[in-house]
Design an enzyme around this catalytic site. Structure first.
Site, mmCIF file in Angstrom:
data_model
loop_
_atom_site.group_PDB
_atom_site.id
_atom_site.type_symbol
_atom_site.label_atom_id
_atom_site.label_comp_id
_atom_site.label_asym_id
_atom_site.label_seq_id
_atom_site.Cartn_x
_atom_site.Cartn_y
_atom_site.Cartn_z
ATOM 1 N N PHE A 8 0.830 -1.213 0.000
ATOM 2 C CA PHE A 8 0.000 0.000 0.000
ATOM 3 C C PHE A 8 0.869 1.270 0.000
ATOM 4 C CE2 PHE A 8 -2.093 2.793 3.390
ATOM 5 C CZ PHE A 8 -2.653 3.661 2.456
ATOM 6 N N ILE A 9 1.590 1.528 1.064
ATOM 7 C CA ILE A 9 2.363 2.776 1.161
ATOM 8 C C ILE A 9 3.574 2.727 0.225
ATOM 9 C CG2 ILE A 9 3.576 4.365 2.707
ATOM 10 C CD1 ILE A 9 1.985 3.094 5.056
ATOM 11 N N TYR A 137 3.256 -6.981 17.312
ATOM 12 C CA TYR A 137 3.601 -6.106 16.178
ATOM 13 C C TYR A 137 4.275 -4.828 16.691
ATOM 14 C CZ TYR A 137 2.763 -2.585 12.539
ATOM 15 O OH TYR A 137 2.899 -1.554 11.639
ATOM 16 N N LYS A 141 8.217 -3.756 16.015
ATOM 17 C CA LYS A 141 8.587 -2.471 15.411
ATOM 18 C C LYS A 141 9.504 -1.680 16.351
ATOM 19 C CE LYS A 141 6.688 -2.232 11.364
ATOM 20 N NZ LYS A 141 7.368 -1.756 10.153
ATOM 21 N N VAL A 180 -9.997 1.275 9.673
ATOM 22 C CA VAL A 180 -11.427 1.397 9.495
ATOM 23 C C VAL A 180 -11.812 1.989 8.135
ATOM 24 C CG1 VAL A 180 -11.564 3.640 10.658
ATOM 25 C CG2 VAL A 180 -13.515 2.121 10.726
ATOM 26 N N ILE A 181 -11.005 2.867 7.577
ATOM 27 C CA ILE A 181 -11.394 3.501 6.301
ATOM 28 C C ILE A 181 -11.456 2.455 5.188
ATOM 29 C CG2 ILE A 181 -10.694 5.176 4.536
ATOM 30 C CD1 ILE A 181 -9.784 7.009 6.811
ATOM 31 N N ILE A 196 -19.998 -0.436 13.340
ATOM 32 C CA ILE A 196 -19.271 0.490 14.215
ATOM 33 C C ILE A 196 -18.967 -0.242 15.519
ATOM 34 C CG2 ILE A 196 -19.429 2.658 15.490
ATOM 35 C CD1 ILE A 196 -21.595 3.509 13.407
HETATM 36 N N1 LIG Z 1 -0.901 1.353 6.892
HETATM 37 C C1 LIG Z 1 -0.744 1.946 8.066
HETATM 38 O O1 LIG Z 1 -1.678 2.593 8.588
HETATM 39 C C2 LIG Z 1 0.577 1.906 8.771
HETATM 40 C C3 LIG Z 1 0.679 2.555 10.014
HETATM 41 C C4 LIG Z 1 1.891 2.522 10.688
HETATM 42 C C5 LIG Z 1 2.981 1.882 10.132
HETATM 43 N N2 LIG Z 1 2.864 1.221 8.944
HETATM 44 C C6 LIG Z 1 4.041 0.540 8.398
HETATM 45 O O2 LIG Z 1 4.248 0.981 7.068
HETATM 46 C C7 LIG Z 1 4.816 -0.088 6.299
HETATM 47 C C8 LIG Z 1 3.975 -0.322 5.066
HETATM 48 O O3 LIG Z 1 2.672 -0.685 5.486
HETATM 49 P P1 LIG Z 1 1.493 -0.944 4.455
HETATM 50 O O4 LIG Z 1 0.232 -0.530 5.113
HETATM 51 O O5 LIG Z 1 1.865 -0.424 3.125
HETATM 52 O O6 LIG Z 1 1.504 -2.542 4.449
HETATM 53 P P2 LIG Z 1 1.441 -3.570 3.248
HETATM 54 O O7 LIG Z 1 1.169 -4.905 3.855
HETATM 55 O O8 LIG Z 1 0.538 -3.081 2.171
HETATM 56 O O9 LIG Z 1 2.925 -3.520 2.693
HETATM 57 C C9 LIG Z 1 3.956 -4.325 3.197
HETATM 58 C C10 LIG Z 1 4.732 -4.866 2.012
HETATM 59 O O10 LIG Z 1 5.817 -5.646 2.494
HETATM 60 C C11 LIG Z 1 5.867 -6.866 1.777
HETATM 61 N N3 LIG Z 1 6.466 -7.878 2.668
HETATM 62 C C12 LIG Z 1 5.942 -8.371 3.809
HETATM 63 N N4 LIG Z 1 6.788 -9.267 4.358
HETATM 64 C C13 LIG Z 1 7.867 -9.310 3.529
HETATM 65 C C14 LIG Z 1 9.077 -10.047 3.546
HETATM 66 N N5 LIG Z 1 9.352 -10.917 4.534
HETATM 67 N N6 LIG Z 1 9.969 -9.875 2.543
HETATM 68 C C15 LIG Z 1 9.693 -8.990 1.539
HETATM 69 N N7 LIG Z 1 8.573 -8.272 1.463
HETATM 70 C C16 LIG Z 1 7.669 -8.440 2.450
HETATM 71 C C17 LIG Z 1 4.428 -7.179 1.416
HETATM 72 O O11 LIG Z 1 4.293 -8.061 0.319
HETATM 73 C C18 LIG Z 1 3.897 -5.775 1.106
HETATM 74 O O12 LIG Z 1 4.095 -5.450 -0.244
HETATM 75 C C19 LIG Z 1 4.895 -1.293 7.237
HETATM 76 O O13 LIG Z 1 6.199 -1.356 7.739
HETATM 77 C C20 LIG Z 1 3.910 -0.952 8.345
HETATM 78 O O14 LIG Z 1 4.286 -1.581 9.553
HETATM 79 C C21 LIG Z 1 1.680 1.231 8.251
#
Ligand SMILES: NC(=O)c1ccc[n+]([C@@H]2O[C@H](COP(=O)([O-])OP(=O)(O)OC[C@H]3O[C@@H](n4cnc5c(N)ncnc54)[C@H](O)[C@@H]3O)[C@@H](O)[C@H]2O)c1
Length: 300
Positions: A8-9, A137, A141, A180-181, A196
């Site tokens: 995603f990000i 988790y 982190k 939630v979004i 909710i």
């Molecule tokens: N989405 C949020 O609200 C949020 C909030 C706080 C922190 N984060 C952090 O941001 C980062 C990205 O989150 P996201 O929401 O895009 O998650 P996501 O699950 O969409 O993305 C994670 C990516 O990492 C890859 N991945 C997972 N395990 C792997 C491995 N062992 N080897 C190689 N690739 C691997 C997945 O295939 C995926 O493409 C994460 O580190 C997450 O902890 C996200």
């Protein structure tokens, strides 16, 4: 190098870096990421961040910047399988850091989370709040953050640690840190009623994905062994989210209340003043704009 660049990000970060002319490598094992999110101009290494292959790719490419987003990002999964969570999030980070010892990386930018705080004693958290994770988790982190700091101190690896609030935007799914979004939008697309949890007055700091991308890019250039919170500094309740969604959804939204989720904190909001100052960063997307963009991405 963007780890997790098919997620995603990460996929938004890759798109932006490529649009600005960077050569971008991606390491992702597609465990939650999707091939179709991956920018075709990125050089893709389909592999696990814990593997010797990933270590070798980092050494051979010696990227100037490493954005480390790959993670097991699902809180409930971390409770079911803490060992797997530890391997991906801690050992995976360590594998990358070990490689980074051997070339002059300019910056290692780590995606962390406000989950490191657990039940914080205040609902407006700043970076001085002591981490006290209540999920595996959050613990993995926080442990990764500690490794990154120590690698920085011991081997001189420049780093930035970004603790995000609730990130939302196009391509998010209801899994992982999802939230939630994404859950609400997936439910609306199925013409179902929104569930909710509790009274709906619980609040979170929702930050739009493009604002998180900009914070990452600025951190690579300006961060200097800092831990920064990336949020809007504003709280939005679940009921407010539904009202905002009603402004863009053509049909009447229906909802029902279920029990509070056990262990959920009531309010959480991140003080973003430190990140603003260090990065000269400012979130550009108020919740109503970000939500509208996210909504349209689900319908188009
Ligand atoms: N989405 C949020 O609200 C949020 C909030 C706080 C922190 N984060 C952090 O941001 C980062 C990205 O989150 P996201 O929401 O895009 O998650 P996501 O699950 O969409 O993305 C994670 C990516 O990492 C890859 N991945 C997972 N395990 C792997 C491995 N062992 N080897 C190689 N690739 C691997 C997945 O295939 C995926 O493409 C994460 O580190 C997450 O902890 C996200």
């Amino acid at each position: 190098m963007v780890t997790g660049g098919a997620g995603f990000i990460g996929s938004h970060l890759v798109d932006t870096l490529i649009s600005r002319g960077y050569c971008v490598h991606v390491i992702d094992n597609l465990s939650s990421g999707k091939k179709e999110y991956l920018n075709p101009s990125a050089i893709f290494h389909n592999m696990d961040i814990t593997s010797s292959e990933a270590y070798d790719v980092l050494l051979s490419e010696s990227p100037e910047y490493v954005f480390h987003l790959a993670a097991q990002a699902d809180v409930s999964r971390s409770t079911k399988w803490p060992f797997e969570d530890m391997q991906t999030n801690i050992a995976g980070t360590l594998n990358l850091l070990e490689a980074c010892r051997h070339f002059p990386v300019k910056s290692f930018v780590f995606s962390s989370t406000s989950a490191v705080y657990g039940n914080a004693p205040t609902d407006f958290i700043d970076e001085t709040c002591p981490p006290s994770p209540i999920s595996f988790y959050g613990l993995s982190k926080f442990t990764s953050e500690s490794y990154i700091k120590l690698y920085g101190d011991t081997f001189g690896i420049p780093f930035s640690i970004l603790r995000y609030g609730n990130v939302y935007g196009p391509r998010q799914t209801s899994k992982g840190e999802g939230g939630v979004i994404a859950v609400f939008l997936e439910t609306l697309m199925k013409n179902e009623s929104l569930k909710i949890n509790g009274d709906g007055l619980q609040t979170r700091d929702y930050v739009y994905v493009q604002d998180v991308v900009e914070a990452n890019i600025l951190a690579a250039a300006k961060g200097n062994q800092h831990i920064m919170q990336i949020g809007t500094g504003k709280k939005t309740s679940v009921l407010q989210l539904i009202n905002l969604l009603q402004n863009v959804h053509s049909k009447k939204i229906t909802s029902f209340h279920a029990q509070d989720r056990q262990g959920d904190i009531k309010h959480s909001c991140l003080d973003n003043r430190f990140a603003k100052r260090i990065l000269t960063w400012e979130p550009q997307f108020p919740i109503k704009d970000g939500l509208r963009k996210t909504y349209w991405s689900y319908t188009s």
